[in-house]
Design a protein around this motif. Structure first.
Motif, PDB file in Angstrom:
ATOM      1  N   CYS A   1       0.806  -1.217   0.000  1.00 39.08           N
ATOM      2  CA  CYS A   1       0.000   0.000   0.000  1.00 39.08           C
ATOM      3  C   CYS A   1       0.840   1.268   0.000  1.00 39.08           C
ATOM      4  O   CYS A   1       0.293   2.368  -0.107  1.00 39.08           O
ATOM      5  CB  CYS A   1      -0.934   0.006   1.215  1.00 39.08           C
ATOM      6  N   LEU A   2       2.149   1.132   0.150  1.00 36.78           N
ATOM      7  CA  LEU A   2       3.048   2.293   0.159  1.00 36.78           C
ATOM      8  C   LEU A   2       3.251   2.822  -1.255  1.00 36.78           C
ATOM      9  O   LEU A   2       3.018   2.102  -2.241  1.00 36.78           O
ATOM     10  CB  LEU A   2       4.395   1.903   0.760  1.00 36.78           C
ATOM     11  N   PRO A   3       3.702   4.082  -1.400  1.00 34.26           N
ATOM     12  CA  PRO A   3       4.051   4.588  -2.744  1.00 34.26           C
ATOM     13  C   PRO A   3       5.132   3.716  -3.391  1.00 34.26           C
ATOM     14  O   PRO A   3       5.938   3.088  -2.706  1.00 34.26           O
ATOM     15  CB  PRO A   3       4.565   6.003  -2.456  1.00 34.26           C
TER      16      PRO A   3
ATOM     17  N   HIS B   1       8.796   4.191  -2.290  1.00 37.79           N
ATOM     18  CA  HIS B   1       9.091   4.221  -0.857  1.00 37.79           C
ATOM     19  C   HIS B   1      10.230   3.242  -0.542  1.00 37.79           C
ATOM     20  O   HIS B   1      10.248   2.111  -1.044  1.00 37.79           O
ATOM     21  CB  HIS B   1       7.845   3.845  -0.048  1.00 37.79           C
TER      22      HIS B   1
ATOM     23  N   SER C   1      -7.218  11.961   4.387  1.00 36.98           N
ATOM     24  CA  SER C   1      -6.402  11.355   3.329  1.00 36.98           C
ATOM     25  C   SER C   1      -4.955  11.215   3.783  1.00 36.98           C
ATOM     26  O   SER C   1      -4.284  10.228   3.443  1.00 36.98           O
ATOM     27  CB  SER C   1      -6.485  12.211   2.062  1.00 36.98           C
ATOM     28  N   ILE C   2      -4.475  12.182   4.556  1.00 34.37           N
ATOM     29  CA  ILE C   2      -3.123  12.084   5.115  1.00 34.37           C
ATOM     30  C   ILE C   2      -3.040  10.945   6.120  1.00 34.37           C
ATOM     31  O   ILE C   2      -2.049  10.208   6.174  1.00 34.37           O
ATOM     32  CB  ILE C   2      -2.714  13.430   5.747  1.00 34.37           C
TER      33      ILE C   2
ATOM     34  N   GLU D   1      -4.737   8.218   6.025  1.00 33.99           N
ATOM     35  CA  GLU D   1      -4.702   6.967   5.263  1.00 33.99           C
ATOM     36  C   GLU D   1      -3.282   6.597   4.866  1.00 33.99           C
ATOM     37  O   GLU D   1      -2.903   5.421   4.879  1.00 33.99           O
ATOM     38  CB  GLU D   1      -5.578   7.094   4.015  1.00 33.99           C
ATOM     39  N   LYS D   2      -2.501   7.596   4.494  1.00 33.04           N
ATOM     40  CA  LYS D   2      -1.116   7.328   4.102  1.00 33.04           C
ATOM     41  C   LYS D   2      -0.241   7.071   5.321  1.00 33.04           C
ATOM     42  O   LYS D   2       0.640   6.211   5.294  1.00 33.04           O
ATOM     43  CB  LYS D   2      -0.569   8.510   3.298  1.00 33.04           C
ATOM     44  N   ASN D   3      -0.487   7.823   6.402  1.00 33.28           N
ATOM     45  CA  ASN D   3       0.373   7.711   7.584  1.00 33.28           C
ATOM     46  C   ASN D   3       0.247   6.361   8.275  1.00 33.28           C
ATOM     47  O   ASN D   3       1.241   5.778   8.714  1.00 33.28           O
ATOM     48  CB  ASN D   3       0.050   8.825   8.573  1.00 33.28           C
TER      49      ASN D   3
ATOM     50  N   ILE E   1      -0.346   3.470   7.135  1.00 29.02           N
ATOM     51  CA  ILE E   1       0.375   2.398   6.435  1.00 29.02           C
ATOM     52  C   ILE E   1       1.854   2.434   6.801  1.00 29.02           C
ATOM     53  O   ILE E   1       2.466   1.407   7.109  1.00 29.02           O
ATOM     54  CB  ILE E   1       0.179   2.542   4.917  1.00 29.02           C
ATOM     55  N   GLU E   2       2.429   3.627   6.811  1.00 30.76           N
ATOM     56  CA  GLU E   2       3.845   3.751   7.171  1.00 30.76           C
ATOM     57  C   GLU E   2       4.069   3.443   8.648  1.00 30.76           C
ATOM     58  O   GLU E   2       5.070   2.829   9.020  1.00 30.76           O
ATOM     59  CB  GLU E   2       4.342   5.158   6.843  1.00 30.76           C
TER      60      GLU E   2
ATOM     61  N   TYR F   1     -10.436   5.227   5.694  1.00 25.96           N
ATOM     62  CA  TYR F   1     -11.356   5.214   4.550  1.00 25.96           C
ATOM     63  C   TYR F   1     -12.802   5.313   5.029  1.00 25.96           C
ATOM     64  O   TYR F   1     -13.605   6.088   4.472  1.00 25.96           O
ATOM     65  CB  TYR F   1     -11.154   3.931   3.742  1.00 25.96           C
TER      66      TYR F   1
END
Length: 576
Positions: free
Chosen positions: A104-106, A109, A339-340, A342-344, A346-347, A373
């Motif tokens: 799920c990471l960019p 990454h 949305s931030i 959601e990204k955080n 995962i990391e 989500y």
């Protein structure tokens, strides 16, 4: 909230839940298609009321029963379904969600190319799996075979390998169900509680509850390279489990327990968490932690409890996890901020995978990546978690007087509560009822002053046995200055003091004026009250002279709707 149905226990209904839901679904169909005639009080007319079910709210086991998807084994996630990368531990024999989140990471990454801290020699090149729409989900469900009621134990072909479907949920009979963006909510309350239990019990090395046991250590060599954590053989042939950096020593565990036992939280903010640590409790193990206690501890107290105990990278990762849940549970959410999140998350989960062993990561740690989500689509989590229903059920459970007739006791208590609330509307206002009673920390507001100063115009109550103490000059000055600067009758004298100060000190700033007030205003007004030309009223003159140094100290004090507890009760030598 209405007590609409009661399911007898203790066994859960499982696949037979649809039998209990049939009356509800039939009524929802009528409300959607035909509607019901309803009286509108505001416009004294009837209108045709229609209604739709937005979503269901339940804990994770009930989530699986409502959805018709088993939440056990390696395909437990209702979002990832068969695309999950979870696996079963060889020694622990439990499903594990370790290293399932790098996808799920960019794409650029650095964690994706890390071969050391995740699964051995593995580089992640897969992309995240898109979530199924309601139409796609309905197409899958409609292909499931019909399982007869009398053949409840029969499993659908491919169960546990390609899917986890156990039946077709009755909710798909609703014509609009597939158009809902969210049909069943992941309960943030229970996810928080399980994540907190895993983190706290592992860090505190609680026997029987830690995720860092011998079987987990045996699985390490098959998954990733951490020789420092593998079980070692001692000289006498015994197996030794080395101390991990993410667990505390015995002395550190005792310090954390002592800190928890000394906690004092604002009244009504949480229950008495300090009571969870008792003298009989083994070090590191807390008893009686409720779900809301875990919520408060995870979001507010966890970074403080382990601040000086854990290594900085480990503490930073746990702090980020705490901040994530704190931001997620905010009363108002911004779509950009979610949305931030959601990204955080995962990391953050990947950082935890670099710290804790694979056995630490069960389905609850994985479900955290889907919570933002649902918050982005459904709004603040306060509208989709279990706390209101847990409080209601807690009230009903406390109403049980006859253990042999639990259902009857709950029904009787619920009916009595409904009747008393209805009848109380016909009582005059002076009759104290549940609807108009004063909250326990409310002092009733302002009272008639009758010549008293406004700063003393609040009802107040002191609790505890009073002790005579002698205040220091510093404490007397602080108390005196605070009362003077917060009394409405002295506002004109405060402005006069400021004007005199501006004349004496040209160009003085507002900040310097404030500093001068705190330092010298009490002396200034006292000199003015003692002067022969003084025109200050008598009640203000008495206030200007300041309090006595001999005062009474109380344990707690209620004023203005709040309860205050003294930080430390000073014990005065009786010989003084």
């Amino acid at each position: 909230m209405f007590l609409s149905l009661m399911i007898p226990g203790p066994p859960s209904p499982g696949k037979n839940l649809d039998v209990y839901l049939r009356p509800l679904i039939d009524e929802l169909k009528v409300l959607w298609k035909d509607g019901v005639q309803t009286w509108d009080v505001s416009t004294p007319t009837n209108f045709n009321l229609r209604a739709a079910l937005i979503w269901t709210i339940s804990d994770f086991p009930a989530y699986g029963m409502l959805l018709g998807w088993s939440i056990h084994r390696k395909l437990a996630c209702p979002y990832c379904m068969e695309h999950t990368k979870s696996f079963t531990l060889q020694k622990g024999r439990k499903p594990c969600w370790f290293d399932c989140h790098r996808r799920c990471l960019p794409e650029n990454h650095p964690f994706r190319r890390n071969r050391e801290n995740f699964r051995k020699g593995k580089v992640e090149n897969d992309r995240p799996v898109p979530r199924l729409s309601g139409t796609e989900m309905r197409a899958r469900v409609m292909k499931l075979p019909v399982i007869p009621f009398d053949n409840n134990d029969k499993k659908i072909s491919g169960f546990g390998e390609s899917h986890n479907w156990v039946r077709t949920s009755i909710f798909w009979e609703l014509p609009y169900w597939s158009t809902n963006l969210i049909r069943h909510n992941l309960d943030v309350m229970h996810v928080e509680m399980n994540v907190f239990d895993n983190v706290f019990n592992t860090v505190m090395n609680v026997t029987g509850k830690t995720k860092d046991n011998d079987k987990v250590r045996l699985d390490l060599k098959y998954i990733y390279k951490r020789p420092a954590l593998e079980l070692q053989k001692s000289s006498n042939g015994k197996t030794v489990k080395l101390h991990a950096r993410y667990t505390l020593t015995k002395k550190q565990i005792e310090d954390v327990c002592i800190w928890i036992k000394s906690l004092k939280l604002p009244d009504g903010y949480a229950s008495n968490i300090a009571r969870c640590v008792t003298d009989k409790t083994p070090h590191g193990k807390l008893k009686g932690m409720k779900s809301h206690d875990c919520h408060v501890f995870l979001e507010r107290l966890l970074p403080i409890a382990f601040r000086d105990q854990l290594y900085k990278p480990i503490h930073d990762a746990l702090t980020e996890l705490s901040h994530f849940f704190n931001d997620l549970c905010a009363k108002s959410l911004n779509e950009k901020d979610v949305s931030i999140l959601e990204k955080n998350i995962i990391e953050i989960t990947c950082k935890l995978e670099k710290i804790f062993p694979p056995g630490f990561f069960d389905s609850m740690e994985h479900l955290t990546i889907h919570l933002p989500y649902e918050a982005r689509v459904g709004g603040p989590v306060q509208y989709s978690w279990m706390y209101p229903f847990e409080r209601l059920m807690g009230m009903l459970k406390r109403a049980v007087k006859n253990r042999a007739c639990v259902e009857g006791s709950i029904c009787e208590a619920y009916s009595f509560n409904e009747i008393s609330m209805f009848v109380s509307d016909y009582f005059p206002d002076e009759v104290l009822t549940k609807a108009n009673r004063v909250p326990r920390n409310n002092d009733g507001g302002n009272i008639e002053l009758n010549g008293r100063l406004s700063v003393f115009g609040l009802l107040d109550r002191a609790y505890g046995k009073g002790r005579h103490i002698f205040l220091s000059e510093k404490d007397v000055h602080a108390a005196h200055t605070y009362i003077l600067l917060n009394c409405e009758e002295i506002d004109e004298l405060v402005r006069l003091y400021d004007d005199d100060l501006k004349v004496k000190c040209l160009g003085i700033t507002d900040k310097d004026i404030q500093i001068s007030r705190n330092k010298d205003f009490a002396r200034w007004i006292k000199d003015k009250a003692l002067s022969e030309e003084s025109t200050i009223p008598a009640n203000v003159q008495g206030l200007a002279m300041g309090p006595d140094m001999d005062q009474v100290c109380r344990n707690s004090y209620k004023v203005n709707g709040y309860e205050y507890e003294t930080k430390k009760v000073v014990k005065i030598d009786q010989r003084l």
